[in-house]
Motif scaffolding. Structure first.
Motif, PDB file in Angstrom:
ATOM      1  N   SER A  59       0.835  -1.192   0.000  1.00  0.00           N
ATOM      2  CA  SER A  59       0.000   0.000   0.000  1.00  0.00           C
ATOM      3  C   SER A  59       0.876   1.251   0.000  1.00  0.00           C
ATOM      4  N   GLY A  60       0.333   2.341  -0.544  1.00  0.00           N
ATOM      5  CA  GLY A  60       1.100   3.582  -0.566  1.00  0.00           C
ATOM      6  C   GLY A  60       0.567   4.526  -1.638  1.00  0.00           C
ATOM      7  N   THR A  61       1.388   5.486  -1.993  1.00  0.00           N
ATOM      8  CA  THR A  61       1.060   6.469  -3.017  1.00  0.00           C
ATOM      9  C   THR A  61       1.989   6.283  -4.207  1.00  0.00           C
ATOM     10  N   ILE A  62       1.439   6.329  -5.417  1.00  0.00           N
ATOM     11  CA  ILE A  62       2.288   6.249  -6.605  1.00  0.00           C
ATOM     12  C   ILE A  62       3.129   7.525  -6.671  1.00  0.00           C
ATOM     13  N   ALA A  63       4.423   7.372  -6.458  1.00  0.00           N
ATOM     14  CA  ALA A  63       5.328   8.520  -6.460  1.00  0.00           C
ATOM     15  C   ALA A  63       5.849   8.814  -7.855  1.00  0.00           C
ATOM     16  N   GLN A  64       5.977   7.779  -8.677  1.00  0.00           N
ATOM     17  CA  GLN A  64       6.563   7.976  -9.998  1.00  0.00           C
ATOM     18  C   GLN A  64       6.202   6.811 -10.904  1.00  0.00           C
ATOM     19  N   VAL A  65       5.960   7.111 -12.184  1.00  0.00           N
ATOM     20  CA  VAL A  65       5.920   6.099 -13.241  1.00  0.00           C
ATOM     21  C   VAL A  65       6.984   6.544 -14.229  1.00  0.00           C
ATOM     22  N   GLU A  66       8.157   5.951 -14.144  1.00  0.00           N
ATOM     23  CA  GLU A  66       9.342   6.457 -14.838  1.00  0.00           C
ATOM     24  C   GLU A  66       9.326   6.020 -16.302  1.00  0.00           C
ATOM     25  N   PRO A  67       9.217   6.970 -17.238  1.00  0.00           N
ATOM     26  CA  PRO A  67       9.016   6.585 -18.640  1.00  0.00           C
ATOM     27  C   PRO A  67      10.204   5.881 -19.275  1.00  0.00           C
ATOM     28  N   ARG A  68      11.429   6.232 -18.884  1.00  0.00           N
ATOM     29  CA  ARG A  68      12.574   5.538 -19.496  1.00  0.00           C
ATOM     30  C   ARG A  68      12.536   4.050 -19.172  1.00  0.00           C
ATOM     31  N   ALA A  69      12.206   3.716 -17.941  1.00  0.00           N
ATOM     32  CA  ALA A  69      12.133   2.304 -17.562  1.00  0.00           C
ATOM     33  C   ALA A  69      11.007   1.600 -18.319  1.00  0.00           C
ATOM     34  N   PRO A 126       0.850   9.081 -11.150  1.00  0.00           N
ATOM     35  CA  PRO A 126       1.476   9.703  -9.978  1.00  0.00           C
ATOM     36  C   PRO A 126       0.435  10.403  -9.107  1.00  0.00           C
ATOM     37  N   GLY A 127       0.520  10.140  -7.814  1.00  0.00           N
ATOM     38  CA  GLY A 127      -0.432  10.718  -6.871  1.00  0.00           C
ATOM     39  C   GLY A 127      -1.545   9.781  -6.465  1.00  0.00           C
ATOM     40  N   ASP A 128      -1.749   8.684  -7.224  1.00  0.00           N
ATOM     41  CA  ASP A 128      -2.796   7.723  -6.867  1.00  0.00           C
ATOM     42  C   ASP A 128      -2.466   7.046  -5.543  1.00  0.00           C
ATOM     43  N   ILE A 129      -3.471   6.862  -4.696  1.00  0.00           N
ATOM     44  CA  ILE A 129      -3.322   6.095  -3.460  1.00  0.00           C
ATOM     45  C   ILE A 129      -3.804   4.678  -3.738  1.00  0.00           C
ATOM     46  N   VAL A 130      -2.960   3.699  -3.462  1.00  0.00           N
ATOM     47  CA  VAL A 130      -3.283   2.308  -3.800  1.00  0.00           C
ATOM     48  C   VAL A 130      -3.103   1.417  -2.578  1.00  0.00           C
ATOM     49  N   ILE A 163       7.617   1.850 -11.587  1.00  0.00           N
ATOM     50  CA  ILE A 163       6.562   2.331 -10.693  1.00  0.00           C
ATOM     51  C   ILE A 163       7.099   2.369  -9.261  1.00  0.00           C
ATOM     52  N   ARG A 164       7.268   3.573  -8.759  1.00  0.00           N
ATOM     53  CA  ARG A 164       7.824   3.752  -7.406  1.00  0.00           C
ATOM     54  C   ARG A 164       6.713   4.180  -6.463  1.00  0.00           C
ATOM     55  N   LEU A 165       6.645   3.493  -5.337  1.00  0.00           N
ATOM     56  CA  LEU A 165       5.651   3.783  -4.306  1.00  0.00           C
ATOM     57  C   LEU A 165       6.278   4.569  -3.164  1.00  0.00           C
ATOM     58  N   ALA A 166       5.522   5.499  -2.608  1.00  0.00           N
ATOM     59  CA  ALA A 166       5.933   6.232  -1.408  1.00  0.00           C
ATOM     60  C   ALA A 166       4.948   5.912  -0.297  1.00  0.00           C
ATOM     61  N   ASP A 167       5.386   6.071   0.933  1.00  0.00           N
ATOM     62  CA  ASP A 167       4.515   5.766   2.067  1.00  0.00           C
ATOM     63  C   ASP A 167       3.369   6.763   2.198  1.00  0.00           C
ATOM     64  N   VAL A 194       1.525  10.617   0.521  1.00  0.00           N
ATOM     65  CA  VAL A 194       1.443  11.517  -0.620  1.00  0.00           C
ATOM     66  C   VAL A 194       2.455  12.651  -0.523  1.00  0.00           C
ATOM     67  N   ASP A 195       2.799  13.057   0.685  1.00  0.00           N
ATOM     68  CA  ASP A 195       3.764  14.146   0.862  1.00  0.00           C
ATOM     69  C   ASP A 195       5.185  13.724   0.505  1.00  0.00           C
ATOM     70  N   ASP A 196       5.415  12.407   0.418  1.00  0.00           N
ATOM     71  CA  ASP A 196       6.755  11.909   0.078  1.00  0.00           C
ATOM     72  C   ASP A 196       6.975  11.848  -1.436  1.00  0.00           C
ATOM     73  N   ALA A 197       5.930  12.092  -2.208  1.00  0.00           N
ATOM     74  CA  ALA A 197       6.025  12.001  -3.665  1.00  0.00           C
ATOM     75  C   ALA A 197       6.239  13.388  -4.255  1.00  0.00           C
ATOM     76  N   ASP A 198       7.210  13.508  -5.164  1.00  0.00           N
ATOM     77  CA  ASP A 198       7.421  14.779  -5.851  1.00  0.00           C
ATOM     78  C   ASP A 198       6.235  15.066  -6.767  1.00  0.00           C
ATOM     79  N   PRO A 199       5.766  16.316  -6.806  1.00  0.00           N
ATOM     80  CA  PRO A 199       4.648  16.629  -7.708  1.00  0.00           C
ATOM     81  C   PRO A 199       5.068  16.466  -9.158  1.00  0.00           C
ATOM     82  N   PRO A 200       4.182  15.950 -10.004  1.00  0.00           N
ATOM     83  CA  PRO A 200       4.527  15.806 -11.428  1.00  0.00           C
ATOM     84  C   PRO A 200       4.653  17.167 -12.097  1.00  0.00           C
ATOM     85  N   LEU A 201       5.366  17.193 -13.204  1.00  0.00           N
ATOM     86  CA  LEU A 201       5.473  18.423 -13.994  1.00  0.00           C
ATOM     87  C   LEU A 201       4.107  18.805 -14.555  1.00  0.00           C
ATOM     88  N   PRO A 202       3.889  20.097 -14.803  1.00  0.00           N
ATOM     89  CA  PRO A 202       2.651  20.476 -15.502  1.00  0.00           C
ATOM     90  C   PRO A 202       2.620  19.827 -16.871  1.00  0.00           C
TER      91      PRO A 202
END
Length: 448
Positions: free
Chosen positions: A343-353, A384-388, A416-420, A422-430
């Motif tokens: 469980s956690g917050t989606i912090a990143q979905v890294e496109p290069r990977a 990014p930002g989804d709580i799962v 796909i990187r999970l954070a504990d 939502v505050d631990d996840a960097d906000p996505p770019l506009p």
């Protein structure tokens, strides 16, 4: 001409003259300059760069190394779009028929996958029978009949760039701004355009992740367009996560069809409408961007854009029935859900990977001669930002076999990187951050 001397001079920070660039590119296109020497020059350019005049001279030399489309007889504007490359970026598949359906001729010349990014040609060729290798004459006839042609760079158009494009990928010189700008603009100027819109990607999955380098590239290409009387507009868009949900060739075609039917993902539609608005204004088919947006929405709602895509597919040898039944596209024999490991917050979905994962599945190339398997890829629903919760489905893996499913899981483990929290996840770019024209740079207003 002694090519070794030119390499040495550029390596040491010197300049090549317009005449030297012209002779060099003509000889390279003719096979008289070996790839190993051009690779050395590309690496020298990568480290030393080219000044503004040299970029223009290289662009002209590659442009003049081949033929051009002759479209002056068309009664409408002629506008193309180019993306600097991303993951899940199927915008061209939507834009070409959409903008053409609104009254602008679109000679959509595209490329194959480069590095970790997908290629529009590979996506189009996932449509059974679709021919991207059409001649200049065929493209001109399609533009008269349908106001749209979707083609690859033929051997006739900027052949020096065609060879150098593949060499840059093999020699790790893709990220050079002078080489990117000259490559893109030599092809686009050969189309006889009256306008060009650029989608310059920024973020971790872009070839130029930094904002300042993306702006530099945009300004460089705008200036090259101005040199040739072709107005250019650039939008800077996010590539710190994949665009849309589908990542892979056939699944991206299916998502593009959904977009043309009005059911595409919100982020894909936002970027499509933003780029299309400037295309319609440059092409003289809309008064302003708001008017252009209204026209595009009507073309989708009425089914006119989807019907035109169907007509283009048929005219280029493909099976037009895929627009009505995307199930006719290649289907992966092996599928599996990828679930949240905790469980956690989606912090990143890294496109290069993700992009590298598609290649590992067989959906991209590590060598020019590699066969692409069109059905493989991912459908990534996590944003990014989804709580799962542990066990929630985050993506579907589309593979050829069990080994492919395993490779897909490994790729998504990295992507796909999970954070504990939502505050631990960097906000996505506009999604869209800047609009650049010959008049300067403006911040994007309200995501219009």
């Amino acid at each position: 001409m002694e090519v070794r001397t030119l390499i040495e001079r550029k390596r040491n920070g010197g300049r090549l003259s317009a005449g030297e660039w012209r002779v060099l590119m003509n000889q390279y296109a003719a096979g008289e300059v070996p790839d190993y020497q051009m690779a050395a020059l590309a690496m020298a350019i990568f480290f030393v760069g080219l000044d503004r005049d040299e970029i223009g001279q290289l662009t002209n030399a590659m442009l003049e190394s081949g033929a051009r489309l002759h479209l002056d007889h068309l009664a409408v504007g002629r506008v193309d779009k180019h993306s600097t490359g991303g993951v899940g970026d199927k915008v061209s598949l939507v834009l070409a028929p959409l903008v053409a359906a609104c009254g602008v001729a679109v000679p959509m010349m595209s490329g194959r996958g480069l590095g970790h990014t997908g290629g529009t040609l590979d996506k189009l060729e996932a449509i059974p029978g679709f021919r991207t290798g059409i001649s200049i004459q065929e493209a001109e006839a399609l533009l008269v009949r349908h106001q749209c042609a979707m083609l690859g760079q033929t051997s006739e158009i900027a052949p020096a760039d065609r060879k150098l494009y593949a060499l840059r990928d093999a020699t790790a010189t893709v990220e050079s701004i002078p080489l990117i700008a000259a490559s893109i603009m030599s092809k686009k100027l050969a189309e006889g355009l009256t306008g060009l819109v650029l989608d310059v990607k920024r973020g971790s999955g872009a070839f130029l992740p930094e904002l300042d380098r993306g702006l530099e590239l945009a300004k460089t290409m705008i200036a090259l367009g101005a040199d040739h009387g072709c107005p250019v507009v650039a939008l800077l868009t996010a590539m710190d996560r994949p665009l849309g949900r589908a990542c892979g060739n056939a699944v991206e075609v299916e998502e593009a069809i959904m977009a043309l039917r009005g059911t595409g993902p919100a982020d894909l539609m936002a970027v499509t409408y933003a780029l299309g608005a400037d295309m319609l204004v440059l092409g003289g088919a809309a008064r302003d961007r708001d008017d252009a947006r209204t026209r595009m929405e009507e073309a989708i709602a009425s089914g006119r854009a989807a019907r035109l895509f169907q007509a283009i597919i048929e005219a280029q040898g493909g099976n037009p029935a895929v627009v009505d039944d995307p199930g006719l596209l290649p289907q992966a024999p092996a599928r599996a859900l990828y679930r949240a490991p905790r469980s956690g917050t989606i912090a990143q979905v890294e496109p290069r990977a993700v992009g590298r994962g598609i290649t590992a599945l067989g959906g991209g190339r590590t060598r020019v001669e590699d066969t692409v398997h069109p059905a493989v890829g991912f459908v990534i629903t996590a944003r990014p930002g989804d709580i799962v919760r542990e066990g929630d489905p985050l993506a579907t893996i589309l593979a050829q076999d069990q080994n492919g499913l395993d490779a897909g899981r490994a790729a998504l483990d990295l992507a796909i990187r999970l954070a504990d929290d939502v505050d631990d996840a960097d906000p996505p770019l506009p999604l869209i951050s800047h609009r650049v024209t010959g008049a300067g740079v403006e911040c994007w207003d309200d995501g219009r």
